[in-house]
Design an enzyme around this catalytic site. Structure first.
Site, PDB file in Angstrom:
ATOM      1  N   ARG A  84      -1.087  -2.763  19.505  1.00 24.71           N
ATOM      2  CA  ARG A  84      -1.222  -3.457  20.789  1.00 24.71           C
ATOM      3  C   ARG A  84       0.047  -4.174  21.215  1.00 24.71           C
ATOM      4  O   ARG A  84       0.119  -4.701  22.316  1.00 24.71           O
ATOM      5  CB  ARG A  84      -2.312  -4.530  20.678  1.00 24.71           C
ATOM      6  N   LYS A 109      -8.651   1.584   2.688  1.00 17.20           N
ATOM      7  CA  LYS A 109      -9.767   0.953   1.996  1.00 17.20           C
ATOM      8  C   LYS A 109      -9.952  -0.488   2.462  1.00 17.20           C
ATOM      9  O   LYS A 109      -9.023  -1.004   3.070  1.00 17.20           O
ATOM     10  CB  LYS A 109      -9.520   0.978   0.483  1.00 17.20           C
ATOM     11  N   LYS A 142      -1.169   6.569  -9.130  1.00 16.42           N
ATOM     12  CA  LYS A 142      -0.351   5.860 -10.126  1.00 16.42           C
ATOM     13  C   LYS A 142      -0.131   6.784 -11.325  1.00 16.42           C
ATOM     14  O   LYS A 142      -1.028   7.530 -11.719  1.00 16.42           O
ATOM     15  CB  LYS A 142      -1.050   4.580 -10.587  1.00 16.42           C
ATOM     16  N   ASP A 163     -12.590  -5.477  -3.018  1.00 12.48           N
ATOM     17  CA  ASP A 163     -11.166  -5.149  -2.919  1.00 12.48           C
ATOM     18  C   ASP A 163     -10.723  -4.214  -4.042  1.00 12.48           C
ATOM     19  O   ASP A 163      -9.913  -3.311  -3.818  1.00 12.48           O
ATOM     20  CB  ASP A 163     -10.344  -6.455  -2.962  1.00 12.48           C
ATOM     21  N   HIS A 217     -10.836   1.082  -6.620  1.00 10.83           N
ATOM     22  CA  HIS A 217      -9.814   1.422  -7.627  1.00 10.83           C
ATOM     23  C   HIS A 217     -10.390   1.567  -9.039  1.00 10.83           C
ATOM     24  O   HIS A 217     -10.169   2.568  -9.724  1.00 10.83           O
ATOM     25  CB  HIS A 217      -8.739   0.343  -7.678  1.00 10.83           C
TER      26      HIS A 217
END
Ligand code: BG6
Length: 452
Positions: free
Chosen positions: A43, A135, A169, A222, A227
């Site tokens: 924006r 995520k 990873k 989170d 993960h």
């Protein structure tokens, strides 16, 4: 196929900290060159030039390992479009301007995923286009299922990347190499020989100014929902037929389907938040006093749970998953604890069972075994075989972007996996919200509410 890269949320923290540096690494590695155009949408009322100036600073801060000349080449490919990502007309303008076959990356807060995808569904994605969604994928299982429905209207499953950078990873991918490219481990990789699996990702970092996102997410959403459950899936899955999207998602999906959430929530899950303390040299305030935090939300900065994988291979083996912020040591590893030997020939000794540790960041693999001592050969000694892995050539985001631009979704979370992960986590969230598990506290810089 000539691809363009369209970043929705192109002026956000994630874009500046991870995506642009990942792209720069790909330019440096010769994987990408001047034929990829990047269009950032947000924006802000910026020109291309203003965006490029912003990107130059972000790259200087977050990709100092990439030579300046290469960073300049990336900057030369960047364009900017002012737009509202939840408006179909703006998205149409973005896709028209980007041209080629786009990778559309939703680098957005997850509250905006749904309206953005709905707007995109009105426009449609050009044939061969790829969608990447950051995520956490949804707020709960129903939300994830709704996102999946909209995504499937836009693109086939193998053109959808639900991002989980842990999959890219080095040591995480090494779980596959170690397990399936060697004969040694697989025969003992089961409940007959393994006592317990721990997946630990302790961080020394605190909130780092991310209250806007983190305070509404918390450690469980989170880190564990995505993960660490993905790591569990790789550790526990059956051998894949192929190491590609089809091979991996089928096997990971099976594992997640077999995970039974904790029954005894108070005994098998822990939530806590940090109080003031010192981590290394840094003084941290109470989490509840951090700027932007609403203490009444009772957001956890530490989350832990233990589950079982109810299938033939794993029945009865506890899988303990743990993560926390502002902890004393950044212990990040998958720990496989084996069972004791069936018969003790060394009558005076009680050898510890073998332990295999897969270390993340810095990457390495350790195997703790018992050997006859260097002194008296009849004494046992604990010794560790240690393989330190050199740093990976590409960062996790660099590798993800490479795979995405090549159209290979092997390092993505599938639709089934995303929904199954919410199925596992939802009862824990519900129990926590209902107050069945009290919110504990731990001083910043300590080992957490439960010693690691
Ligand atoms: C992110 C989480 O996905 O992963 C962060 O949102 C966390 O809270 C981070 O710090 C850890 O990953 P890495 O690769 O930065 O160690």
């Amino acid at each position: 196929m000539k691809r363009s890269f369209v970043v929705l949320g192109g002026t956000g923290d994630l874009t500046g900290r991870l995506l642009l540096p990942g792209l720069a690494e790909l330019f440096e590695a010769g994987v990408l060159d001047e034929d990829v155009d990047v269009l950032a949408v947000s924006r802000h009322d910026w020109s291309d030039q203003e965006y490029q100036d912003w990107a130059r600073h972000r790259l200087a801060d977050h990709a100092p390992h990439v030579p300046e000349a290469t960073r300049d080449r990336v900057i030369g490919r960047l364009g900017f479009l002012r737009g509202d990502v939840t408006e179909a007309a703006d998205l149409r303008r973005a896709l028209d301007r980007a041209g080629d076959v786009p990778v559309v990356y939703l680098a957005l807060p997850n509250t905006v995923f749904r309206p953005t995808l709905e707007a995109l569904a009105e426009v449609g994605l050009p044939e061969g286009g790829i969608l990447a969604v950051e995520k956490p994928f949804g707020r709960d299982r129903a939300d994830a299922a709704e996102l999946n429905r909209i995504l499937h209207r836009l693109a086939p499953e193998d053109a959808v990347f639900r991002i989980d950078h842990f999959l890219a990873k080095q040591t995480v991918l090494n779980v596959l190499g170690l397990r399936f490219a060697n004969r040694l481990f697989e025969p003992v990789w089961n409940a007959g020989h393994i006592e317990q699996v721990e997946i630990v990702f302790d961080e020394t970092l605190g909130l780092e100014g991310r209250a806007g996102y983190y305070d509404t997410a918390g450690a469980l959403r989170d880190m564990l929902q995505n993960h660490l459950l993905q790591l569990l899936a790789l550790v526990a899955m059956e051998p894949p037929l192929t190491v590609d999207a089809a091979g991996l998602s089928a096997r990971k999906g099976d594992v997640l389907r077999a995970v039974r959430p904790p029954v005894d929530m108070a005994g098998d899950s822990v939530r806590a938040r940090y109080t003031a303390g010192t981590v290394g040299e840094r003084e941290l305030p109470d989490y509840a006093a951090e700027e932007g935090v609403d203490p009444a939300r009772e957001t956890e900065t530490y989350a832990e749970f233990t589950v079982t994988v109810d299938n033939w291979r794993w029945a009865g083996v506890p899988f303990r998953l743990r993560t926390g912020k502002a902890l004393r040591a950044g212990r990040r590893e998958i720990v496989i604890r084996f069972k004791p030997v069936p018969h003790l020939a060394f009558t005076d000794e009680e050898p510890q069972p073998d332990v295999l540790r897969l270390r993340l960041d810095p990457d390495g693999i350790e195997l703790e075994v018992n050997l006859n001592g260097a002194g008296d050969p009849f004494d046992l000694e604990r010794r560790t075989l240690d393989i330190a892995l050199p740093p990976a050539g590409l960062s996790a985001y660099g590798l993800l972007l490479r795979e995405m631009l090549a159209g290979d979704a092997a390092l993505s979370i599938s639709d089934v996996e995303a929904e199954e992960s919410w199925r596992i986590v939802e009862p824990i969230l519900a129990a926590w919200q209902a107050g069945e598990v009290p919110l504990g506290e731990y001083p910043a810089g300590s080992d957490g509410p439960v010693p690691g």
